[in-house]
Design a protein around this motif. Structure first.
Motif, PDB file in Angstrom:
ATOM      1  N   LEU A  68     -10.432  -9.252   7.238  1.00 45.17           N
ATOM      2  CA  LEU A  68     -10.490  -8.369   5.740  1.00 45.17           C
ATOM      3  C   LEU A  68     -10.548 -10.327   5.154  1.00 45.17           C
ATOM      4  N   ALA A  69     -10.532 -11.354   5.172  1.00 49.10           N
ATOM      5  CA  ALA A  69     -11.693 -12.617   4.785  1.00 49.10           C
ATOM      6  C   ALA A  69     -12.784 -12.612   4.639  1.00 49.10           C
ATOM      7  N   GLN A  70     -13.587 -11.680   5.251  1.00 52.90           N
ATOM      8  CA  GLN A  70     -14.634 -11.734   5.584  1.00 52.90           C
ATOM      9  C   GLN A  70     -15.043 -10.671   4.194  1.00 52.90           C
ATOM     10  N   LEU A  71     -14.411  -9.950   3.393  1.00 54.90           N
ATOM     11  CA  LEU A  71     -14.925  -9.019   1.903  1.00 54.90           C
ATOM     12  C   LEU A  71     -14.816  -9.915   1.112  1.00 54.90           C
ATOM     13  N   SER A  72     -15.858  -9.603  -0.027  1.00 53.48           N
ATOM     14  CA  SER A  72     -15.147  -9.844  -1.467  1.00 53.48           C
ATOM     15  C   SER A  72     -14.189  -9.070  -1.682  1.00 53.48           C
ATOM     16  N   PRO A  73     -13.584 -10.137  -3.085  1.00 55.31           N
ATOM     17  CA  PRO A  73     -12.820  -9.837  -4.266  1.00 55.31           C
ATOM     18  C   PRO A  73     -12.255  -8.677  -4.416  1.00 55.31           C
ATOM     19  N   VAL A  74     -11.645  -7.170  -4.483  1.00 58.27           N
ATOM     20  CA  VAL A  74     -11.308  -6.671  -4.911  1.00 58.27           C
ATOM     21  C   VAL A  74     -10.091  -6.131  -5.282  1.00 58.27           C
ATOM     22  N   ASP A  75      -9.911  -5.214  -6.175  1.00 58.95           N
ATOM     23  CA  ASP A  75      -8.299  -4.522  -6.271  1.00 58.95           C
ATOM     24  C   ASP A  75      -7.553  -3.964  -5.605  1.00 58.95           C
ATOM     25  N   LEU A  76      -8.376  -3.411  -4.022  1.00 59.72           N
ATOM     26  CA  LEU A  76      -7.926  -3.352  -2.803  1.00 59.72           C
ATOM     27  C   LEU A  76      -8.376  -2.765  -2.549  1.00 59.72           C
ATOM     28  N   VAL A  77      -8.247  -3.189  -0.749  1.00 57.08           N
ATOM     29  CA  VAL A  77      -8.358  -2.717   0.690  1.00 57.08           C
ATOM     30  C   VAL A  77      -7.756  -1.913   1.271  1.00 57.08           C
ATOM     31  N   LEU A  78      -8.118  -0.206   1.215  1.00 59.88           N
ATOM     32  CA  LEU A  78      -8.009   0.803   2.025  1.00 59.88           C
ATOM     33  C   LEU A  78      -8.209   0.651   3.347  1.00 59.88           C
ATOM     34  N   VAL A  79      -7.609   0.392   4.404  1.00 60.19           N
ATOM     35  CA  VAL A  79      -7.553   0.208   5.887  1.00 60.19           C
ATOM     36  C   VAL A  79      -7.670   1.684   6.613  1.00 60.19           C
ATOM     37  N   GLU A  80      -8.747   2.046   7.615  1.00 58.52           N
ATOM     38  CA  GLU A  80      -8.679   3.618   7.712  1.00 58.52           C
ATOM     39  C   GLU A  80      -8.393   2.751   9.726  1.00 58.52           C
ATOM     40  N   GLY A  81      -6.878   2.612  10.027  1.00 61.93           N
ATOM     41  CA  GLY A  81      -6.202   3.082  11.892  1.00 61.93           C
ATOM     42  C   GLY A  81      -5.657   2.008  11.436  1.00 61.93           C
ATOM     43  N   TYR A  82      -6.002   0.503  12.513  1.00 61.19           N
ATOM     44  CA  TYR A  82      -5.011  -0.914  12.633  1.00 61.19           C
ATOM     45  C   TYR A  82      -3.258  -0.210  13.163  1.00 61.19           C
ATOM     46  N   LYS A  83      -2.777   0.693  13.330  1.00 60.65           N
ATOM     47  CA  LYS A  83      -1.961   1.094  13.156  1.00 60.65           C
ATOM     48  C   LYS A  83      -0.793   0.309  13.855  1.00 60.65           C
ATOM     49  N   ARG A  84      -0.425   0.073  14.335  1.00 59.72           N
ATOM     50  CA  ARG A  84      -0.507  -1.581  14.994  1.00 59.72           C
ATOM     51  C   ARG A  84      -0.276  -2.747  14.145  1.00 59.72           C
ATOM     52  N   ASP A  85      -0.861  -2.766  12.719  1.00 59.42           N
ATOM     53  CA  ASP A  85      -1.037  -4.102  12.248  1.00 59.42           C
ATOM     54  C   ASP A  85       0.269  -3.798  11.203  1.00 59.42           C
ATOM     55  N   ARG A  86       0.562  -4.760  10.352  1.00 61.88           N
ATOM     56  CA  ARG A  86       1.765  -4.514   9.844  1.00 61.88           C
ATOM     57  C   ARG A  86       2.209  -4.948   8.731  1.00 61.88           C
ATOM     58  N   HIS A  87       0.706  -4.786   7.715  1.00 66.63           N
ATOM     59  CA  HIS A  87       0.849  -3.818   6.160  1.00 66.63           C
ATOM     60  C   HIS A  87       0.947  -2.604   5.861  1.00 66.63           C
ATOM     61  N   ALA A  88       1.082  -2.058   4.886  1.00 62.08           N
ATOM     62  CA  ALA A  88       1.632  -0.957   4.208  1.00 62.08           C
ATOM     63  C   ALA A  88       1.226  -0.276   4.541  1.00 62.08           C
ATOM     64  N   LYS A  89       1.594   1.151   4.868  1.00 59.59           N
ATOM     65  CA  LYS A  89       0.736   2.440   5.410  1.00 59.59           C
ATOM     66  C   LYS A  89       1.423   3.948   4.556  1.00 59.59           C
ATOM     67  N   VAL A  90       0.307   3.986   4.590  1.00 57.94           N
ATOM     68  CA  VAL A  90       0.980   6.010   4.941  1.00 57.94           C
ATOM     69  C   VAL A  90       0.340   7.080   5.393  1.00 57.94           C
ATOM     70  N   GLU A  91       1.091   7.473   6.631  1.00 55.19           N
ATOM     71  CA  GLU A  91       0.786   8.668   7.653  1.00 55.19           C
ATOM     72  C   GLU A  91       0.590   9.686   7.299  1.00 55.19           C
ATOM     73  N   ALA A  92      -0.658   9.900   7.848  1.00 51.79           N
ATOM     74  CA  ALA A  92      -1.553  11.944   7.773  1.00 51.79           C
ATOM     75  C   ALA A  92      -0.965  12.440   9.130  1.00 51.79           C
ATOM     76  N   TRP A  93      -0.772  13.263   8.492  1.00 48.48           N
ATOM     77  CA  TRP A  93       0.086  13.922   9.943  1.00 48.48           C
ATOM     78  C   TRP A  93       0.234  15.433   9.492  1.00 48.48           C
ATOM     79  N   ARG A  94      -0.167  16.125  10.414  1.00 50.44           N
ATOM     80  CA  ARG A  94      -0.692  17.713  10.732  1.00 50.44           C
ATOM     81  C   ARG A  94       0.816  18.280  11.831  1.00 50.44           C
ATOM     82  N   ALA A  95       1.101  18.760  11.801  1.00 50.28           N
ATOM     83  CA  ALA A  95       2.654  19.367  13.219  1.00 50.28           C
ATOM     84  C   ALA A  95       1.623  19.856  14.234  1.00 50.28           C
ATOM     85  N   ALA A  96       0.210  20.609  13.778  1.00 49.85           N
ATOM     86  CA  ALA A  96      -0.588  21.095  14.468  1.00 49.85           C
ATOM     87  C   ALA A  96      -1.528  20.297  15.277  1.00 49.85           C
TER      88      ALA A  96
END
Length: 165
Positions: free
Chosen positions: A88-116
């Protein structure tokens, strides 16, 4: 920098959701960058190209620039994978960084889930998951349930949770 994750098991719809969220949030006038964790080797370079040859010769970093984009490739060369905070420190400043994966890290997340998929809910064990995005019924989780196909509603939730609305 505001960071929010999209997590879930394989075939849960993470990448499609990320794509829709980037379009939705950037369409609202906010700047968005993304970080994607890969569990396998990948390459954005092509064998025989000049930049590939530089890497093959032993360069630790190779920066390629053209009129439309630039890319910096860093070779770990046996070093451990850097933590998300370092990336994250390598990125230029933006309003929001969306992170896909890194499920064990401690940032806030939304979980995509499908029963199938048959995969368990990460939200049951991870207090950093703030909402579940699914089109299936979700039992036993006291979190907001958002429609997986409604990027606007999920974007509203994320931006509200970050105080960006």
């Amino acid at each position: 920098m505001n960071v929010y994750g999209v997590v879930g098991w394989k075939n849960a719809g993470k990448t499609t959701l990320m794509e829709k969220l980037v379009a939705e949030i950037s369409g609202r006038g906010l700047t968005v960058s993304t970080v994607k964790h890969a569990h396998h080797a990948f390459d954005i370079d092509h064998e025989g190209k000049d930049s590939w040859r530089h890497r093959a010769a032993g360069a630790r970093e190779v920066l390629v620039c053209a009129s439309q984009r630039w890319a910096l490739m860093s070779e770990l060369r046996g070093l451990p994978e850097p933590p998300l905070s370092e990336l994250l420190a390598q990125l230029s400043p933006v309003d929001l960084v969306l992170v896909e994966g890194y499920k064990r890290d401690r940032h806030a997340k939304v979980e995509a889930w499908r029963a199938a998929t048959g995969a368990p809910l990460i939200a049951r064990e991870d207090p950093t998951v703030r909402a579940v995005a699914s089109n299936d019924p979700v039992e036993g989780v006291a979190l907001p349930l958002l429609p997986l196909d409604d990027a606007a509603a999920i974007a509203d939730f994320i931006l509200s949770d970050l105080g960006l609305r």
